[in-house]
Design an enzyme around this catalytic site. Structure first.
Site, PDB file in Angstrom:
ATOM      1  N   LYS A   8      -5.939  25.137 -20.343  1.00 53.74           N
ATOM      2  CA  LYS A   8      -4.665  25.453 -19.443  1.00 53.74           C
ATOM      3  C   LYS A   8      -5.150  26.527 -18.430  1.00 53.74           C
ATOM      4  O   LYS A   8      -5.834  27.080 -18.538  1.00 53.74           O
ATOM      5  CB  LYS A   8      -3.548  25.587 -20.374  1.00 53.74           C
ATOM      6  CG  LYS A   8      -3.387  24.780 -21.604  1.00 53.74           C
ATOM      7  CD  LYS A   8      -2.876  23.358 -21.035  1.00 53.74           C
ATOM      8  CE  LYS A   8      -3.151  22.396 -22.514  1.00 53.74           C
ATOM      9  NZ  LYS A   8      -2.556  21.082 -22.584  1.00 53.74           N
TER      10      LYS A   8
HETATM   11  C1  LIG Z   1      -1.827  20.746 -23.959  1.00 59.90           C
HETATM   12  C2  LIG Z   1      -0.623  20.055 -23.821  1.00 59.90           C
HETATM   13  C3  LIG Z   1       0.294  19.989 -24.672  1.00 59.90           C
HETATM   14  C4  LIG Z   1      -0.144  20.557 -26.363  1.00 59.90           C
HETATM   15  O1  LIG Z   1      -0.328  21.909 -26.204  1.00 59.90           O
HETATM   16  P1  LIG Z   1      -1.155  22.506 -27.686  1.00 59.90           P
HETATM   17  O2  LIG Z   1      -1.120  23.894 -27.231  1.00 59.90           O
HETATM   18  O3  LIG Z   1      -2.686  21.925 -27.359  1.00 59.90           O
HETATM   19  O4  LIG Z   1      -0.459  22.013 -28.802  1.00 59.90           O
HETATM   20  C5  LIG Z   1       1.370  19.440 -24.730  1.00 59.90           C
HETATM   21  N1  LIG Z   1       1.769  18.766 -23.491  1.00 59.90           N
HETATM   22  C6  LIG Z   1       0.893  18.518 -22.433  1.00 59.90           C
HETATM   23  C7  LIG Z   1       1.380  17.884 -21.469  1.00 59.90           C
HETATM   24  C8  LIG Z   1      -0.393  19.245 -22.692  1.00 59.90           C
HETATM   25  O5  LIG Z   1      -1.372  19.066 -21.673  1.00 59.90           O
END
Ligand SMILES: *Cc1c(COP(=O)(O)O)cnc(C)c1O
Length: 371
Positions: free
Chosen positions: A184
């Site tokens: 992210k």
């Molecule tokens: C990465 C992601 C998640 C989940 O996040 P985690 O920290 O991996 O549990 C949820 N929604 C979207 C759109 C994502 O890209």
């Protein structure tokens, strides 16, 4: 051949180590350390929200959002099929029903025009995950939700630092969630957050993440909670990453624009939309979709890239087609765009740690394989 280039490499170039050292030196490593509050305040400011509640990951953030809204058995939640499983896990666990809608073939985001037709007297919420760095068209979505008194949960995991018509993504939903997984725009290793302007929802979220201790007596519980507290170590890294976010967004756009220019003449694939009238893409990942008709397969492209030392992943697998859904009642639906994206899309290395040399190497090989 250079070393293997993974689809994502994170980047730590700011105060990460200094803040981590402070945690270790001071002994404050749990969720009670000062960085947790500082990181929450920083994220709330970034997204123009009053309250932020840090948790262990983005999936948790979605789970407690559903719990905080008291969504329960028989309630319906509208969600696009083309997203990550995290969006529906808690819905399924509590016996509520995900109502899947299709996506737009060009933006890869949920087709907002389908939301209206899927609203029933049982609809409690819409989950709106912005996909791959380009926002959903929020204005029409917000007005449909307001008109029908439906709660909007904005999943901003892939658009941290992005704006929609100049307003921060994550500022639109009744609740907004983010993830700080290493791919992210801000990472804490694992981590997530829920943001809201509603004080009673914020209080509920804080209680849910901390075992639902009752206010009158610690260790006395009226409700089922979780331990989802973010540690000071995670928040220390998060705060440093937040300080570097403007540079990270610039870099992500550079990477995306570089690829788009290199691939503009490839006739076999659709590329991400670079801008719309409401946003400029921040390329969470750099996705590509094979055009129909095609004799190529995504698996074959991934194999070929891997053999050149380049990481490549397929797009999301549509939720309405998940084997997991066989256990529930959701059958017989066909969502053609989600199915097409799920079977024809893939993404190439685009993490913040990617070097210019890596980019050149990836671009040359992708061109070679796709021409
Ligand atoms: C990465 C992601 C998640 C989940 O996040 P985690 O920290 O991996 O549990 C949820 N929604 C979207 C759109 C994502 O890209």
């Amino acid at each position: 051949m250079s070393d293997f280039i993974p689809v994502n490499v994170p980047r730590f170039v700011g105060n990460e180590l200094a803040y981590l050292s402070e945690c270790i030196d001071s002994g404050w490593v749990s969720s009670e350390g000062r960085f947790v509050g500082a990181f929450e305040t920083g994220m709330a400011n970034l997204m123009g929200r009053k309250f932020a509640v840090a948790v262990q990951n983005g999936s948790n953030a979605l789970d407690i959002s559903i719990a905080a809204l008291n969504i329960g058995p028989g309630d319906e939640v509208i969600v696009p099929s083309f997203t990550i499983i995290s969006c529906v896990l808690q819905i399924l666990r509590v016996g509520a029903v995900p109502v899947f809608v299709d996506s737009d073939v060009d933006t890869w985001n949920m087709d907002v025009s389908q939301v209206h037709d899927n609203i029933s007297s049982k609809t409690k919420a819409v989950i709106a995950p912005h996909i791959y760095g380009l926002p959903i068209d929020m204005d029409p979505l917000v007005s449909i939700c307001n008109e029908h008194g439906i709660c909007l949960i904005e999943d901003a995991a892939e658009v941290i630092g992005q704006t929609y018509q100049g307003r921060p993504c994550g500022s639109f939903g009744k609740l907004s969630t983010v993830s700080f997984y290493p791919n992210k725009h801000i990472t804490t290793g694992e981590g997530g957050m829920v943001l809201t302007d509603d004080p009673s929802i914020a209080e509920k979220l804080r209680s849910l993440r901390d075992l639902c201790h009752s206010p009158e007596r610690r260790f006395k519980h009226y409700e089922l909670g979780w331990n989802m507290r973010m540690s000071n170590l995670q928040a220390a890294v998060g705060l440093a990453q937040l300080e570097g976010l403007p540079d990270s967004i610039i870099r992500k756009r550079q990477i995306g624009m570089f690829y788009s220019e290199k691939f503009q003449d490839l006739s076999s694939v659709n590329l991400p939309i670079v801008h719309t009238d409401y946003a400029d893409n921040i390329f969470w990942v750099y996705g590509m979709v094979l055009k129909e008709p095609t004799s190529r397969s995504v698996t074959d492209i991934i194999d070929k890239l891997n053999r050149c030392g380049i990481g490549c992943r397929p797009f999301f697998f549509p939720l309405h087609q998940q084997p997991l859904m066989d256990k529930y009642l959701f059958r017989g639906k066909s969502l053609v765009v989600s199915e097409y994206l799920g079977s024809h899309g893939f993404y190439i290395p685009s993490g913040l740690g990617l070097t210019d040399r890596d980019m050149e190497y990836v671009a040359a090989n992708v061109r070679n394989i796709l021409s």
